[in-house]
Scaffold this motif. Structure first.
Motif, PDB file in Angstrom:
ATOM      1  N   THR A  54       0.765  -1.225   0.033  1.00 49.74           N
ATOM      2  CA  THR A  54       0.026  -0.092  -0.051  1.00 49.74           C
ATOM      3  C   THR A  54       0.759   1.237   0.062  1.00 49.74           C
ATOM      4  O   THR A  54       1.722   1.412   0.908  1.00 49.74           O
ATOM      5  CB  THR A  54      -1.022  -0.036   1.265  1.00 49.74           C
ATOM      6  OG1 THR A  54      -1.519  -1.203   1.245  1.00 49.74           O
ATOM      7  CG2 THR A  54      -1.990   0.869   1.288  1.00 49.74           C
ATOM      8  N   ASN A  85      -5.459  -5.064  -1.612  1.00 50.74           N
ATOM      9  CA  ASN A  85      -6.630  -4.078  -1.528  1.00 50.74           C
ATOM     10  C   ASN A  85      -7.633  -3.852  -2.671  1.00 50.74           C
ATOM     11  O   ASN A  85      -8.294  -2.887  -3.111  1.00 50.74           O
ATOM     12  CB  ASN A  85      -6.507  -2.396  -1.411  1.00 50.74           C
ATOM     13  CG  ASN A  85      -5.541  -2.365  -0.223  1.00 50.74           C
ATOM     14  OD1 ASN A  85      -5.461  -2.980   0.620  1.00 50.74           O
ATOM     15  ND2 ASN A  85      -4.466  -1.487  -0.474  1.00 50.74           N
ATOM     16  N   VAL A  92      -6.378   2.800  -3.899  1.00 50.59           N
ATOM     17  CA  VAL A  92      -5.495   2.180  -2.866  1.00 50.59           C
ATOM     18  C   VAL A  92      -5.277   0.814  -3.370  1.00 50.59           C
ATOM     19  O   VAL A  92      -4.455   0.084  -2.746  1.00 50.59           O
ATOM     20  CB  VAL A  92      -6.225   2.016  -1.360  1.00 50.59           C
ATOM     21  CG1 VAL A  92      -6.200   3.146  -0.674  1.00 50.59           C
ATOM     22  CG2 VAL A  92      -7.510   1.531  -1.489  1.00 50.59           C
ATOM     23  N   THR A 429      -1.039   5.658   2.077  1.00 50.15           N
ATOM     24  CA  THR A 429      -2.115   6.511   1.074  1.00 50.15           C
ATOM     25  C   THR A 429      -2.668   7.635   1.955  1.00 50.15           C
ATOM     26  O   THR A 429      -3.229   8.751   1.437  1.00 50.15           O
ATOM     27  CB  THR A 429      -2.998   5.552   0.611  1.00 50.15           C
ATOM     28  OG1 THR A 429      -3.885   4.735   1.565  1.00 50.15           O
ATOM     29  CG2 THR A 429      -2.525   4.481  -0.368  1.00 50.15           C
ATOM     30  N   ARG A 435      -5.549  11.308  -3.373  1.00 53.14           N
ATOM     31  CA  ARG A 435      -4.893  10.100  -3.808  1.00 53.14           C
ATOM     32  C   ARG A 435      -5.877   9.291  -4.857  1.00 53.14           C
ATOM     33  O   ARG A 435      -5.413   8.300  -5.371  1.00 53.14           O
ATOM     34  CB  ARG A 435      -5.085   9.174  -2.541  1.00 53.14           C
ATOM     35  CG  ARG A 435      -6.396   9.056  -1.703  1.00 53.14           C
ATOM     36  CD  ARG A 435      -6.012   8.283  -0.469  1.00 53.14           C
ATOM     37  NE  ARG A 435      -7.044   7.951   0.097  1.00 53.14           N
ATOM     38  CZ  ARG A 435      -7.331   7.686   1.205  1.00 53.14           C
ATOM     39  NH1 ARG A 435      -6.358   8.060   2.118  1.00 53.14           N
ATOM     40  NH2 ARG A 435      -8.323   7.303   2.016  1.00 53.14           N
TER      41      ARG A 435
END
Ligand SMILES: Cc1cc2nc3c(=O)[nH]c(=O)nc-3n(C[C@H](O)[C@H](O)[C@H](O)COP(=O)(O)OP(=O)(O)OC[C@H]3O[C@@H](n4cnc5c(N)ncnc54)[C@H](O)[C@@H]3O)c2cc1C
Length: 621
Positions: A54, A85, A92, A429, A435
């Motif tokens: 991540t 994810n 993400v 993140t 993001r």
């Protein structure tokens, strides 16, 4: 006559940061020397045998999009890869690859050795040479002097490093490699604030000693996506990992021996990473939890060693010999290398400009763990930017500063130079405001043009990038196609619990519907069979999240407006009486480039920012 010991740039340390800096400078035509303590530790994965995860996966794709090496080397040496994810939103989605760490080192060393303009040498740098506020070379402990006009320090976890296992404290680098004990003195003389950080790693165990029938196999993904936009060949999973757990017994052993932990009896002075805690840290912090997840990860196809992810510790060997056998599947475990903690010197990153150049000496850049971060990916990202900026410095050009809306690399470096860090900084993140735009699939759309401008993205990569842009346009044109409401479409919509429209419908509007996306339409109707996965990812998100992306675009516009409010370097904050004392001190220390950067400094309030804006407008008039 060209002096043999004269180079354009010198890189200190061939870790993940140093390799990227050296390759970037050499590929942009600079005569570069890469000095490192041991050629056998080039790009050494000192901790987990994996790259990505991540936010870290995002960094690797961004490094690749800019023309860096980590993504290419990862695709070359991965033995398993998964997209994490997938059950969450595309912002993400994160690639994580298990790496053959011996091969990763060998392949990176080969790339360095074959790189034009690059000289590789094993030596310990003892001193940075400076005259009139500018670097001019280095001295090695072996007694050599090399001259240059720019330097990147990328010394990682080796500066005065100690490894610690219970009361056993040894002046050593990771894995028994030699430490670098001399350079810190030179850095202090140059005015660096030196901090002491620590991190830890778990034991390595023999694969033969694992009871596989008691634990769960974890395989890689079927259709693999690569880290690098250059990778054409089909990647394969050639290894598996295993999932297991600690037990109540493990918890009891640790609580009974916690007083022997160097963490809790003051042997360890360095500050450790909150987001990579040791097992004793986890058991103390999450008291309600009885067991903790453990992953067994192969270190390489060429060895029987396994990495025990989730059980890093610095407890004495006698306690480790109780902890590991208490984990399910490790009842007969044979520990090949004990777990340990490592303490090392690093610097206060608020002493750096957003270009990673040291504020007080021209031509001196720092990158990687020395800047207070933790992680191969964070290090490589900084190394790449430091290499690009050392090249721009040598060309008397303004440095490259990636904004927070452009990349995780931009977020990483801005956090370091604006806020600093009191513990090893790991990218996540949640650190990024924008993001949904900073995804893996569009890293090239965000950064490859920039890599081209600074001279690092070569023709081959640029051609692939332009082809992808064309493919995206072609794919978007298909979205405009209207579909008649025929039986096949009705069956599909019923299957996806969607209402049947009264008249023909655009593919675009179909994708907008819940439960429907470009991939489902493709497997049902084959509209997009000629397009690559990454093109479909990008187009799918641009349709499904159009509203959010528009909102984010507005937020970015507001942020860039504040970023464009520049603050002159020679401003005297001490004279701005309206500002609170804490704000004056912080602003004077960080010397932010813009109002936006000033507003991100902790301890500078919105009221202080308003006063600053009024003052800037006044002096402008
Ligand atoms: C025990 C341990 C546990 C870790 N745990 C984690 C973790 O849990 N999570 C995580 O994300 N990361 C972890 N890491 C960190 C990860 O290894 C580093 O983040 C990463 O390697 C940093 O890369 P770098 O390029 O900055 O430095 P490094 O990879 O450390 O490389 C530095 C290089 O500089 C060279 N060098 C140093 N000083 C000199 C000198 N004076 N002269 C010449 N050469 C020099 C060294 O030989 C080395 O090759 C751990 C590292 C260790 C050692």
């Amino acid at each position: 006559m060209i002096k043999k010991n004269k180079y354009d740039a010198i890189i200190i340390g061939a870790g993940h940061a140093g390799c990227e800096s050296a390759l970037a400078l050499a590929r942009m035509g600079k005569n570069t020397l890469l000095l490192t303590l041991s050629l056998d530790a080039i790009a050494f994965l000192a901790c987990n045998p994996s790259i990505g995860g991540t936010a870290k996966g995002h960094l690797v794709c961004e490094i690749d999009a800019l023309g860096g090496e980590m993504g290419v080397n990862t695709d070359k040496t991965l033995i398993q890869i998964r997209m994490l994810n997938k059950g969450k939103g595309p912002a993400v989605y994160s690639l994580r690859a298990q790496i053959d760490k011996l091969d990763y080192h060998t392949q990176m060393k080969k790339v360095l050795e074959n790189q034009e303009n690059l000289t590789l040498k094993q030596a310990e740098v003892e001193e940075i040479l400076v005259k009139n506020g500018k670097v001019y070379g280095i001295k090695t402990a072996q007694g050599e002097k090399f001259l240059c006009d720019a330097i990147v320090i990328a010394t990682g976890v080796y500066l005065k490093s100690n490894i610690i296992i219970g009361k056993y404290v040894r002046n050593s680098g990771p894995n028994g490699f030699a430490p670098a004990n001399l350079l810190t003195k030179s850095l202090i003389k140059l005015g660096f604030n030196v901090l002491r950080f620590k991190t830890g790693t778990p034991a390595r165990i023999s694969g033969k000693s694992i009871n596989y029938h008691l634990i769960e196999t974890q395989s890689g993904d079927d259709n693999i996506q690569s880290f690098s936009f250059l990778t054409k060949r089909t990647l394969k999973n050639t290894a598996v990992c295993y999932l297991t757990h600690t037990t109540l017994e493990t918890k009891k052993i640790i609580l009974k021996n916690i007083h022997k932990s160097p963490l809790f009896c003051g042997v360890i002075k360095g500050v450790g990473p909150r987001y990579c805690p040791s097992i004793e840290d986890k058991i103390k912090r999450f008291t309600e939890k009885e067991t903790h997840q453990v992953f067994l990860e192969p270190e390489s196809l060429a060895t029987d060693e396994f990495y025990v992810q989730g059980v890093s510790t610095s407890l004495p060997v006698s306690v480790q010999n109780l902890i590991y056998p208490s984990i399910i599947g490790l009842e007969n475990v044979q520990i090949m290398r004990n777990a340990y903690a490592i303490e090392y010197d690093c610097i206060d990153s608020t002493q750096l400009k957003p270009t990673l150049e040291y504020k007080h000496i021209s031509g001196l850049f720092t990158a990687g763990q020395i800047n207070g971060t933790s992680g191969y990916e964070e290090a490589a990202a900084q190394g790449l930017i430091a290499g690009i900026n050392a090249n721009l410095y040598l060309n008397n050009k303004d440095g490259l500063i990636l904004k927070r809306n452009s990349s995780y690399i931009g977020v990483l470096i801005d956090d370091l130079v604006t806020k600093g860090t009191k513990e090893p900084y790991r990218m996540m993140t949640s650190r990024a405001e924008y993001r949904l735009w900073l995804r893996q699939d569009n890293a090239d759309i965000r950064l490859t043009e920039i890599g081209r401008e600074v001279g690092l993205v070569n023709d081959a990569r640029y051609k692939i990038f332009q082809k992808k842009l064309q493919e995206i346009e072609k794919c978007k044109q298909i979205l405009e196609k209207k579909l008649k409401i025929d039986e096949k479409l009705i069956n599909f919509l019923k299957k996806e619990n969607q209402s049947i429209p009264k008249q023909s419908i655009k593919i675009y509007d179909l994708i907008k519907k819940n439960n429907v996306d470009i991939f489902k339409l493709n497997s049902e109707f084959g509209f997009f069979k000629d397009f690559k996965r990454e093109v479909l990812d990008t187009v799918n998100v641009s349709v499904k999240y159009e509203g959010y992306l528009k909102q984010q675009e507005q937020d970015v516009k507001n942020m860039l407006k504040q970023e464009s409010m520049l603050i002159p370097d020679d401003i005297e904050y001490k004279k701005l009486k309206g500002l609170r004392l804490e704000a004056r001190e912080k602003l004077d220390k960080i010397k932010p480039k813009s109002i936006a950067q000033a507003s991100r400094i902790s301890g500078v309030s919105p009221a202080d920012i308003s006063i600053l804006i009024i003052y800037l407008k006044m002096i402008k008039k």
